[in-house]
Scaffold this active site. Structure first.
Site, PDB file in Angstrom:
ATOM      1  N   CYS A 108      58.341 -21.872  70.282  1.00 13.90           N
ATOM      2  CA  CYS A 108      56.928 -21.635  69.519  1.00 13.90           C
ATOM      3  C   CYS A 108      56.240 -23.203  69.652  1.00 13.90           C
ATOM      4  O   CYS A 108      56.579 -23.958  68.817  1.00 13.90           O
ATOM      5  CB  CYS A 108      57.034 -21.220  68.021  1.00 13.90           C
TER       6      CYS A 108
ATOM      7  N   CYS B 232      48.583 -22.563  69.209  1.00 15.86           N
ATOM      8  CA  CYS B 232      47.576 -21.278  69.305  1.00 15.86           C
ATOM      9  C   CYS B 232      46.907 -20.734  68.107  1.00 15.86           C
ATOM     10  O   CYS B 232      46.006 -20.126  68.248  1.00 15.86           O
ATOM     11  CB  CYS B 232      48.475 -20.026  69.928  1.00 15.86           C
TER      12      CYS B 232
ATOM     13  N   GLU C   4      57.812 -23.827  60.452  1.00  8.09           N
ATOM     14  CA  GLU C   4      57.048 -23.032  59.403  1.00  8.09           C
ATOM     15  C   GLU C   4      57.279 -23.829  57.984  1.00  8.09           C
ATOM     16  O   GLU C   4      57.930 -24.229  57.736  1.00  8.09           O
ATOM     17  CB  GLU C   4      57.132 -21.598  59.615  1.00  8.09           C
TER      18      GLU C   4
ATOM     19  N   HIS D  50      45.502 -13.441  68.101  1.00  2.36           N
ATOM     20  CA  HIS D  50      46.998 -13.840  67.890  1.00  2.36           C
ATOM     21  C   HIS D  50      47.887 -12.632  68.461  1.00  2.36           C
ATOM     22  O   HIS D  50      48.898 -12.939  68.851  1.00  2.36           O
ATOM     23  CB  HIS D  50      47.230 -14.337  66.254  1.00  2.36           C
TER      24      HIS D  50
ATOM     25  N   TYR E 156      50.645 -13.263  71.637  1.00  3.63           N
ATOM     26  CA  TYR E 156      52.167 -12.986  71.679  1.00  3.63           C
ATOM     27  C   TYR E 156      52.515 -12.468  73.225  1.00  3.63           C
ATOM     28  O   TYR E 156      53.661 -12.479  73.519  1.00  3.63           O
ATOM     29  CB  TYR E 156      52.487 -12.158  70.578  1.00  3.63           C
TER      30      TYR E 156
ATOM     31  N   GLU F 153      59.415 -13.370  63.875  1.00  2.00           N
ATOM     32  CA  GLU F 153      58.149 -13.729  64.204  1.00  2.00           C
ATOM     33  C   GLU F 153      57.503 -12.825  65.201  1.00  2.00           C
ATOM     34  O   GLU F 153      56.370 -12.283  64.821  1.00  2.00           O
ATOM     35  CB  GLU F 153      57.777 -14.982  64.675  1.00  2.00           C
TER      36      GLU F 153
HETATM   37 FE1  SF4 Z   1      54.007 -19.816  68.227  1.00  2.00          FE
HETATM   38 FE2  SF4 Z   1      51.959 -18.009  67.726  1.00  2.00          FE
HETATM   39 FE3  SF4 Z   1      51.684 -19.643  69.681  1.00  2.00          FE
HETATM   40 FE4  SF4 Z   1      53.266 -17.899  69.937  1.00  2.00          FE
HETATM   41  S1  SF4 Z   1      51.302 -17.486  69.900  1.00  2.00           S
HETATM   42  S2  SF4 Z   1      53.825 -20.010  70.543  1.00  2.00           S
HETATM   43  S3  SF4 Z   1      54.248 -17.552  68.020  1.00  2.00           S
HETATM   44  S4  SF4 Z   1      51.720 -20.131  67.862  1.00  2.00           S
HETATM   45 FE    FE Z   2      52.851 -16.606  65.265  1.00  2.00          FE
END
Ligand code: SF4
Ligand code: FE
Length: 504
Positions: free
Chosen positions: A121, A125, A278, A313, A317, A468
């Site tokens: 990760c 983002c 985290e 978000h 993913y 996650e």
């Molecule tokens: Fe990490 Fe979320 Fe970016 Fe994926 S979308 S790399 S889980 S911050």
């Molecule tokens: Fe995430």
């Protein structure tokens, strides 16, 4: 406290390229800027003097650093950078306000690239998704209330773009009793809230849980975590603060096998360079000046902000997990080579199945982007139904991909001796002899690839690739609620009735 409201000019790399002035930091400059922060970070019951240099935490910083390094690489320039809609300058795409469906698709492609390059990760983002959700929500709030949140946000966004900052997008409250609204909790701090309103700003108290990359960010955008009713007025708050603001304390979350990184063995950690992190971020009466407030009591917009951030978000993913999935599929194929079974038909079929599942994730990420639409504020929003389908698949497919990778790797993935035993004069020769696989592959390389699979499926990277995948950007039920809302069942019933010639 080190204020980042004005960064030293020496840390910024303003260079002219073509028509545009760029405001991009190099990876090294980014690391230095994080080192200069006065962060209040705790791990294993101790304050960490310099998180950037701690062996458990450094790989996570390296993953964010990759977002700066790749932006400097001409071959990735188109994906990694964009032209700011606010200043006209070249900026890192992680700070971009999406202007088209192409921008939305390029975002997903960039995330896949970074997943492929880090196998982890890369954290940046959440800020990008917060930027785009806050941009449109503040515009609509101002339209209704005549507030100045959108102007506040634009000034803030320009500041972040000009200084090429990493921004944590902080949404998830601890939530206490899930059956009770924020104001009804026994402990009122279980959702972050305004505890004092002053002439020049507000004071907030509470916490944000699971904060991806908070320790590697110079800034933090805080948002509400649920839809709210008028009684929750003090909880409907969004704002931005530097991560080293007085009153902020971060407690690092443990990851499976984290202390292996303290042992000094590159071999045993599987992915020695990159990782994720985290933290539980506590806000102990933190002051937020008026110009950094983006929502303050307008409860009906709390849900709008949550839905948009979560939507973006969930789109994300479809990129990052597919990129990490590419690494895992590759690792499983290398493990098959090491084991001498790459030609077996069932191995080939398992690799095909993993690829099919992984590309299905990516398809959804691209589809919800391609079907995006402009908001009233002018930036682009993904198709919410398809983004939620994307994330729902992410709650399942990485588990199956991991299962197949473990199947191909074999049990030795979790029983292989340590590097110390491999190097030891007494045990080493036995490890060398009995862990031998295919003739042309060294035992060390076989262990290396098995440790990478272990890292992705069960170790530190499994936080990002597995659990996650389940809970990040909202747990599976949150997507099912959105799918039910967006799925338009009445319209589908009408279609069926029309064809069946059923009259109401
Ligand atoms: Fe990490 Fe979320 Fe970016 Fe994926 S979308 S790399 S889980 S911050
Ligand atoms: Fe995430």
């Amino acid at each position: 406290m080190v204020s980042l409201y004005v960064l030293e000019s020496s840390t910024i790399n303003n260079v002219t390229k073509g028509e545009n002035i760029m405001a991009l930091m190099t990876g090294e400059e980014y690391v230095e800027s994080i080192r200069k922060l006065n962060l209040n970070v705790y791990m294993f019951g101790k304050k960490i003097a310099c998180p950037a240099d701690h062996p458990i935490l450094r790989p996570s910083l390296n993953s964010v650093k990759a977002t700066y390094d790749l932006a400097q690489d001409p071959q990735y320039e188109d994906l990694m950078t964009a032209t700011s809609s606010l200043t006209g300058k070249k900026i890192n795409r992680f700070l971009h306000i999406h202007q088209s469906t192409k921008d939305l698709m390029d975002k997903v492609k960039m995330q896949r690239l970074l997943g492929q390059q880090t196998g982890a990760c890369f954290q940046r983002c959440v800020g990008m998704d917060a930027f785009n959700a806050v941009f449109s929500t503040t515009f609509e709030t101002d339209q209704k209330y005549g507030s100045s949140y959108h102007k506040n946000f634009i000034e803030y966004a320009k500041y972040c773009q000009e200084n090429d900052l990493t921004v944590d997008g902080a949404m998830t409250d601890p939530k206490g009793d899930r059956g009770l609204a924020p104001h009804a909790q026994e402990d009122p701090d279980l959702y972050l809230r305004v505890v004092e309103r002053r002439e020049d700003g507000i004071v907030v108290r509470g916490a944000k849980a699971h904060q991806t990359g908070a320790i590697n960010s110079q800034e933090m955008i805080v948002m509400p975590t649920v839809s709210m009713k008028p009684e929750d007025k003090d909880y409907a708050v969004a704002f931005a603060v530097p991560t080293d603001t007085e009153g902020i304390l971060m407690i690092i979350g443990r990851q499976s096998c984290d202390t292996r990184k303290m042992e000094g063995s590159e071999l045993d950690v599987g992915n020695s360079e990159f990782g994720g992190v985290e933290a539980l971020v506590v806000f102990n009466d933190v002051f937020v000046p008026n110009e950094r407030i983006f929502l303050n009591g307008e409860t009906e917009y709390a849900g709008v902000l949550v839905e948009r951030f979560a939507g973006y978000h969930r789109q994300s993913y479809g990129g990052c997990k597919a990129g990490v999935g590419d690494v895992l599929i590759g690792a499983a194929a290398v493990a098959a080579d090491c084991n001498g079974c790459a030609k077996a038909s069932h191995i080939k079929d398992k690799l095909i199945e993993m690829t099919h599942l992984n590309e299905s994730l990516y398809c959804c990420g691209i589809a919800c982007s391609a079907e995006g639409k402009p908001t009233e504020a002018g930036n682009y929003m993904i198709d919410l139904l398809l983004a939620n389908v994307c994330k729902q698949n992410v709650t399942r497919f990485p588990y199956e991909i991991s299962r197949l990778a473990e199947d191909i790797a074999g049990g030795i993935m979790v029983t292989a001796p340590s590097e110390a035993d491999f190097r030891d004069p007494v045990t080493g020769p036995y490890v060398e002899k009995y862990l031998k696989g295919a003739k042309d592959v060294s035992v060390e390389d076989r262990i290396r690839i098995l440790r990478l699979i272990e890292n992705l499926c069960l170790g530190t990277a499994a936080v990002g690739y597995r659990t996650e995948s389940l809970h990040g950007a909202g747990s599976p039920q949150a997507q099912r609620i959105m799918i039910s809302r967006q799925g338009d069942l009445p319209k589908k019933k009408e279609m069926a009735k029309k064809i069946a010639k059923i009259k109401d």
